[in-house]
Every structure is written in structure tokens, then in C-alpha cells.
Write a protein that holds these residues in place. Sequence first.
Motif, PDB file in Angstrom:
ATOM      1  N   GLU A 276       0.904  -1.285  -0.041  1.00 40.96           N
ATOM      2  CA  GLU A 276      -0.183  -0.009  -0.046  1.00 40.96           C
ATOM      3  C   GLU A 276       0.711   1.161  -0.164  1.00 40.96           C
ATOM      4  O   GLU A 276       1.785   1.312   0.826  1.00 40.96           O
ATOM      5  N   ARG A 277       0.785   1.963  -0.972  1.00 39.06           N
ATOM      6  CA  ARG A 277       1.570   3.322  -1.217  1.00 39.06           C
ATOM      7  C   ARG A 277       0.962   4.395  -0.525  1.00 39.06           C
ATOM      8  O   ARG A 277      -0.258   4.833  -0.392  1.00 39.06           O
ATOM      9  N   PRO A 278       1.651   5.423  -0.056  1.00 47.71           N
ATOM     10  CA  PRO A 278       1.102   6.709   0.524  1.00 47.71           C
ATOM     11  C   PRO A 278       0.615   7.383  -0.820  1.00 47.71           C
ATOM     12  O   PRO A 278       0.956   7.470  -1.696  1.00 47.71           O
ATOM     13  N   LYS A 279      -0.738   8.205  -0.344  1.00 50.97           N
ATOM     14  CA  LYS A 279      -1.398   8.894  -1.286  1.00 50.97           C
ATOM     15  C   LYS A 279      -1.026  10.452  -1.143  1.00 50.97           C
ATOM     16  O   LYS A 279      -1.001  10.744  -0.091  1.00 50.97           O
ATOM     17  N   LEU A 280      -0.957  11.085  -2.121  1.00 53.04           N
ATOM     18  CA  LEU A 280      -0.893  12.491  -2.168  1.00 53.04           C
ATOM     19  C   LEU A 280      -2.343  12.955  -2.489  1.00 53.04           C
ATOM     20  O   LEU A 280      -2.995  12.825  -3.584  1.00 53.04           O
ATOM     21  N   PHE A 281      -2.931  13.929  -1.634  1.00 49.34           N
ATOM     22  CA  PHE A 281      -4.097  14.382  -1.831  1.00 49.34           C
ATOM     23  C   PHE A 281      -4.525  15.637  -1.271  1.00 49.34           C
ATOM     24  O   PHE A 281      -3.631  16.208  -0.529  1.00 49.34           O
ATOM     25  N   ALA A 282      -5.517  16.361  -1.483  1.00 51.85           N
ATOM     26  CA  ALA A 282      -6.146  17.458  -1.006  1.00 51.85           C
ATOM     27  C   ALA A 282      -7.140  17.181  -0.071  1.00 51.85           C
ATOM     28  O   ALA A 282      -7.970  16.613  -0.533  1.00 51.85           O
ATOM     29  N   ALA A 283      -7.051  17.807   1.244  1.00 54.51           N
ATOM     30  CA  ALA A 283      -8.165  17.703   2.292  1.00 54.51           C
ATOM     31  C   ALA A 283      -8.950  19.002   2.233  1.00 54.51           C
ATOM     32  O   ALA A 283      -8.454  19.905   2.213  1.00 54.51           O
ATOM     33  N   LEU A 284     -10.245  18.973   2.074  1.00 52.30           N
ATOM     34  CA  LEU A 284     -11.218  20.102   1.716  1.00 52.30           C
ATOM     35  C   LEU A 284     -12.104  20.063   3.012  1.00 52.30           C
ATOM     36  O   LEU A 284     -12.856  19.123   3.342  1.00 52.30           O
ATOM     37  N   ASN A 285     -12.070  21.199   3.796  1.00 57.58           N
ATOM     38  CA  ASN A 285     -12.732  21.608   4.820  1.00 57.58           C
ATOM     39  C   ASN A 285     -14.154  21.589   4.595  1.00 57.58           C
ATOM     40  O   ASN A 285     -14.542  22.822   4.284  1.00 57.58           O
ATOM     41  N   THR A 286     -14.854  20.551   4.852  1.00 60.77           N
ATOM     42  CA  THR A 286     -16.524  20.797   4.588  1.00 60.77           C
ATOM     43  C   THR A 286     -17.086  21.454   5.467  1.00 60.77           C
ATOM     44  O   THR A 286     -18.482  21.669   5.261  1.00 60.77           O
ATOM     45  N   GLY A 431     -18.222  11.122  11.717  1.00 60.75           N
ATOM     46  CA  GLY A 431     -18.606  12.415  12.527  1.00 60.75           C
ATOM     47  C   GLY A 431     -20.173  12.253  12.947  1.00 60.75           C
ATOM     48  O   GLY A 431     -20.953  11.442  12.282  1.00 60.75           O
ATOM     49  N   SER A 432     -20.615  13.597  13.468  1.00 59.98           N
ATOM     50  CA  SER A 432     -22.040  13.489  14.121  1.00 59.98           C
ATOM     51  C   SER A 432     -22.528  14.811  13.461  1.00 59.98           C
ATOM     52  O   SER A 432     -21.920  16.158  13.521  1.00 59.98           O
ATOM     53  N   LEU A 433     -23.781  14.807  12.908  1.00 60.33           N
ATOM     54  CA  LEU A 433     -24.332  16.129  12.559  1.00 60.33           C
ATOM     55  C   LEU A 433     -24.918  17.122  13.537  1.00 60.33           C
ATOM     56  O   LEU A 433     -24.742  18.439  13.402  1.00 60.33           O
ATOM     57  N   ASN A 434     -24.815  16.385  14.760  1.00 65.33           N
ATOM     58  CA  ASN A 434     -25.319  17.239  16.250  1.00 65.33           C
ATOM     59  C   ASN A 434     -24.109  17.646  16.692  1.00 65.33           C
ATOM     60  O   ASN A 434     -24.431  18.534  17.845  1.00 65.33           O
ATOM     61  N   GLU A 435     -22.898  17.585  16.428  1.00 62.98           N
ATOM     62  CA  GLU A 435     -21.765  17.911  17.128  1.00 62.98           C
ATOM     63  C   GLU A 435     -20.640  18.476  16.307  1.00 62.98           C
ATOM     64  O   GLU A 435     -20.473  18.160  15.189  1.00 62.98           O
ATOM     65  N   LYS A 436     -20.077  19.549  16.860  1.00 70.16           N
ATOM     66  CA  LYS A 436     -19.207  20.324  15.889  1.00 70.16           C
ATOM     67  C   LYS A 436     -17.934  20.918  16.942  1.00 70.16           C
ATOM     68  O   LYS A 436     -18.081  21.927  17.447  1.00 70.16           O
ATOM     69  N   PRO A 437     -17.170  19.686  17.108  1.00 70.88           N
ATOM     70  CA  PRO A 437     -16.154  19.779  18.157  1.00 70.88           C
ATOM     71  C   PRO A 437     -15.216  20.734  17.873  1.00 70.88           C
ATOM     72  O   PRO A 437     -14.982  20.970  16.520  1.00 70.88           O
ATOM     73  N   VAL A 443     -10.463  15.821  10.139  1.00 68.23           N
ATOM     74  CA  VAL A 443     -10.172  17.316   9.828  1.00 68.23           C
ATOM     75  C   VAL A 443     -10.823  17.894   8.832  1.00 68.23           C
ATOM     76  O   VAL A 443     -10.986  19.273   8.587  1.00 68.23           O
ATOM     77  N   THR A 444     -11.760  17.252   7.968  1.00 65.07           N
ATOM     78  CA  THR A 444     -12.478  17.928   6.984  1.00 65.07           C
ATOM     79  C   THR A 444     -13.877  17.997   7.365  1.00 65.07           C
ATOM     80  O   THR A 444     -14.653  18.722   6.549  1.00 65.07           O
ATOM     81  N   ARG A 445     -14.137  17.635   8.595  1.00 67.75           N
ATOM     82  CA  ARG A 445     -15.428  17.711   9.190  1.00 67.75           C
ATOM     83  C   ARG A 445     -16.443  17.060   8.247  1.00 67.75           C
ATOM     84  O   ARG A 445     -17.769  17.713   8.201  1.00 67.75           O
ATOM     85  N   TYR A 446     -16.091  16.071   7.629  1.00 65.34           N
ATOM     86  CA  TYR A 446     -17.335  15.264   6.895  1.00 65.34           C
ATOM     87  C   TYR A 446     -18.024  14.646   7.580  1.00 65.34           C
ATOM     88  O   TYR A 446     -17.668  13.804   8.757  1.00 65.34           O
ATOM     89  N   VAL A 447     -19.405  14.462   7.480  1.00 65.17           N
ATOM     90  CA  VAL A 447     -20.195  13.542   8.041  1.00 65.17           C
ATOM     91  C   VAL A 447     -21.155  13.121   7.074  1.00 65.17           C
ATOM     92  O   VAL A 447     -21.925  13.727   6.226  1.00 65.17           O
ATOM     93  N   ASN A 448     -21.256  11.791   7.172  1.00 60.85           N
ATOM     94  CA  ASN A 448     -22.085  11.155   6.246  1.00 60.85           C
ATOM     95  C   ASN A 448     -22.869   9.862   7.044  1.00 60.85           C
ATOM     96  O   ASN A 448     -22.005   9.193   7.328  1.00 60.85           O
ATOM     97  N   THR A 449     -23.987   9.895   7.012  1.00 56.05           N
ATOM     98  CA  THR A 449     -24.602   8.853   7.986  1.00 56.05           C
ATOM     99  C   THR A 449     -24.449   7.363   7.307  1.00 56.05           C
ATOM    100  O   THR A 449     -24.329   6.386   8.124  1.00 56.05           O
ATOM    101  N   LEU A 450     -24.220   7.177   5.980  1.00 52.85           N
ATOM    102  CA  LEU A 450     -24.016   6.163   5.283  1.00 52.85           C
ATOM    103  C   LEU A 450     -22.630   5.540   5.854  1.00 52.85           C
ATOM    104  O   LEU A 450     -22.511   4.448   6.236  1.00 52.85           O
ATOM    105  N   VAL A 451     -21.627   6.523   5.861  1.00 55.85           N
ATOM    106  CA  VAL A 451     -20.399   6.154   6.246  1.00 55.85           C
ATOM    107  C   VAL A 451     -20.186   5.767   7.840  1.00 55.85           C
ATOM    108  O   VAL A 451     -19.547   4.781   8.030  1.00 55.85           O
TER     109      VAL A 451
END
Length: 533
Positions: A276-286, A431-437, A443-451
Motif C-alpha cells: 500500500e503506497r502513500p497517497k498525495l491528496f487535498a483535504a477539503l474543509n467541508t 462524525g456527527s451532525l449534532n456535534e461540531k467539536p 479534519v475535513t469535518r465530513y459527516v455522512n450517516t451512510l459512512v
Amino acid sequence: MVLSLFMVVIASACSTTTATPPDPTNVTEGSVVPRNEPVRGGTLSVAIAAGDIQLSPTARRWNGSELQIGRAIYDRLMVRSTSDQPAVELLTKISASANNTLWTLKIRPDVEFHDGTPLTAQSVVANLEAQRRSVVGESLLRSVASVTATDELTVQVSLLSPWSTFPEVLTTQIGFIASPTTLMGGPAIGTGAFRANGFDLSGSLSAVRNENYWKTGLPYLDGVRFVAIEDPALRLTAVEDGSADFTVVNDPGQLRRMDELAKNSKYAVHEDRNEERPKLFAALNTGRPPFDRISARRAVAYATNREQLLNEGIYGEGRIARGIVSDTSPWFTDAGGYAFDVQKATEEARNYEDETGTPLQFILLVPPDPTQARIASLWRVQLAAAGITIVLASPSDGEIGILQLTGQYQAVLQVGFQSPTPDLYEPNLVGSLNEKPAVSPNVTRYVNTLVNRAYAEARATNDLLRQGDSWRIVQEQIAVDHPYVVMLQLREAAFSSARVRDVTAWKSGEGSDALGQEQATVSLAQIWLAAAK
């Protein structure tokens, strides 16, 4: 911000047999070293990156140099087998309750730390408790309710929720076991094949053979010297001119040079093409503009020309990434995502402007790394063709980490996602839709109930097919929602003198074949030096 590694729960590996010396066959990319008997003695010189080195497993997430040194000084509770599954190392057995909320760890008897104190259940508890409070393990171990020693060689880990793949985490940095003295700020003391002698004024570290190492007959070497060299080109030169025996190469320009040098039989490249190789990516703050809107995330995804980034950004030394796990992983799902399409990118950028009344623009944080700076410059031009403006900023690595944890950024370019299973990315994707720590490993603050549901279901079952279905859902949802724009898989390899033998042929504590190369680092216990010709 991401840890690495892979796969499913290992059942009961209960053998207490110590490992025998490995079969001295060293197969490398492009060359095969002739079989002959291991030779004892000699000191291996390893060229590592210069800089501040932290050797406590709980101090911070290790870089490649720290991981390589760590593999010499410490042992892990579990390692990876050649089939890339967790295998016992300092444990003799690991087992779970029926609902996967209570794990029992049996500690290998008659193992000593370098200072002569025995490895006990109490010392393992001290390590796991320290990891629960550390930047390394806090987020990954947040479902741990308690860690207790039930006798001198038994540890029980109680969980707040089911975690069928818990052994995975014990193969990572969290599984490296240090003396309680080390955890309290003392010198680096482990149970590993080599005992640290300390750093010299140049920043180099010497380590000598652990004469009481618990793996019978190992190590072969008298010692290892980790030589600190700042310039990656000079690290490669050190192996070329014989002042070092071994180094890791990940700079794109130096990888090309390494391949040329390896045409000479004096040298060898050690590279697992399926790793498994390291990935180069952009994290987007949702969680904040502009990437709180899907139109903005779609726009930058469509505008990204990965082929150009591969060829011009890293000179072809890698591959185009198709997700957070590599296509060599058994858990890989080709979720599609968005192919390069400037017209669609332009349309989405206009959609964003129609929705908000402002053009799509953002600040991209770029770590102080030449390769990532080159990628960022290319990406800025690509996005400009779709009417998207990037402003580049270059804080320090430490500053970037703080900005990410606190959500005070818009986008950041980084390297990570080096686990072939999404399991160890749970802190980054749930993450949780009801919590914004105010501070979060997501770090992207991504929340998806399916995930969220997919992670819960994968960790509640031992059925590999059901786990696979869950990991497919995770990858598909990321491809739809784009909290990350995953760009490239980066190449990394080990380069050595041909006299360095058995680089990747080693065995786990139970005596089975183990994965010799991880993140381009290798075990050093089984390595030996052939006589110079």
C-alpha cells in the motif's frame, strides 16, 4: 494525520515457539542475491533524514526515519504476515468475546527489556494507557473503555463498542512496546534486536546488538548506525560511495537516479510493488466556505488533471490514485469519482458563484516539501483554467496540524492514506451532525450517516464479505462527496549495497513468514552483511 496498515481479525495464534533464523534468500526488484549462509558481525550503516528524532512510541506520529529506528529498538505486539494479516509478535495469542467488545492479549513469556526488566502485562498496560492519552493513539483508541492486567502475562482490553478488527491497530505505532521508563521521558528502551547507545553531535544514532534478544539466533549484526543526512541526494550518494549501506528513497528525482544506479550489480532496490503506497491528496474543509458546498468540491475534483500531476509533478514515479486505498488492496473499490473535465469543472464553479454570489477561490496550505510545492503550483494552474483561484500558503508542518485539528483552514495538500483497509481511517471519516467539536481528528469535518453506519457494521462482524460491503460503501460515498481529492500514489523504495542480505525475509514471533517491508522500512534483526569482494 493518518496512520497506516491492514486487514482482518486474526484468530488464535497460540504458539510460543520463537522464530528461527530466516531463510537467507534476498529477492529484490531486478536482482537476486545468491543463497549462502548468514555471516555474523559487522555494523550496518543506515542513512536517514536529519532532524529532530523522537523515539518514544507515544511522543508523536513517527516519520519514516523514526519508524526505521523504532523497528530496530522496539518490538510490536503484532506484526503483518506475508498475506498482510495481523500475526502475533510480543503476544502468543489474541482472542475476542462473542460480541467483539472484550479482547484478551496473552503476553509472550521470558522477554526482557534492554535494561533487564521483564516484559509483563503491567508494562503492556502502561503502553496502551499512554497511547490512549497520546497524539498517536487518542483518536484511534477512543472506543477503549479500559485496559487491565488480569495476571502477569494477560491483558484485557474492554471496548465501548464492537471492534472486530482491533488487532489491526496493534500492528501500527500503537503496538510498539517501550519500557515504562521510556514512557516517563527516559531513554529509548525496548525489547528489540538492538539497544540504543544514544545520539552523537551530528545527530546520528548508534545501536548495538541485544545479546538477550528473545528470537533465537538473532540478530546477526554487531550493531547499526543511523547516519543523519539532510539532503536526499546525499543519502543516495552515501550508499553509492560506500559510506552507508542502506537508505530509503522517496524523492521523485532520486528515485530515477536510484534506478540507474541499480543497473550495477553492486546495488539492490528493495520494493514491494503490491505494498500500500502513500497517497498525495487535498483535504477539503467541508465545515466552512467554500467547501461546505458540493458544487465547490465537484469543481476542484473535475479540474484535477492527475495524469499531468503524475508526469510533471513526480516525473512518473508513482501511479494515479483511484481512492483512499490502492487497487492492490483486497478492499479496493473502483468508485469512479470524477474524471478530468475542464468543462464540467467550469460549470460547477459557475454553479458555486450563482449560489453564493462570489467566485470560487480558496487558500491551499502546502507543507514545506519541494514535491508538494511543485504539485501545488501545477494544481493552481489546472484550477485556474476552470475559473478557480488558489492562493498558496506555506506554514510549518506543526502549524498545519493545529489548523487542521481546529478546522481553521480551507484546503491542505498532504500525504497519507497508507492503509489497505479503511478501518484505521475511522477517526478521519466518522462524525456527527449534532456535534461540531472545536478540535477533531476528522479534519475535513465530513459527516455522512451512510459512512458512519458502514463503520459500525464492519466493526461488528467477523464476516469478511460483510466487512467488504461496508468498505465499498465508505469508498463510494467519499467518491460522491469529495471531502478529499485523492491525486497520486507515491513511490518509495529501499536502496542498499548488494552485500546487505536478507533485507525482507524475516519471521514473526510465532515463526511464520512476516511482511518484511512496511512503508519502505524493514526489520533489521535478520539482516547480515556479506564479505566485501
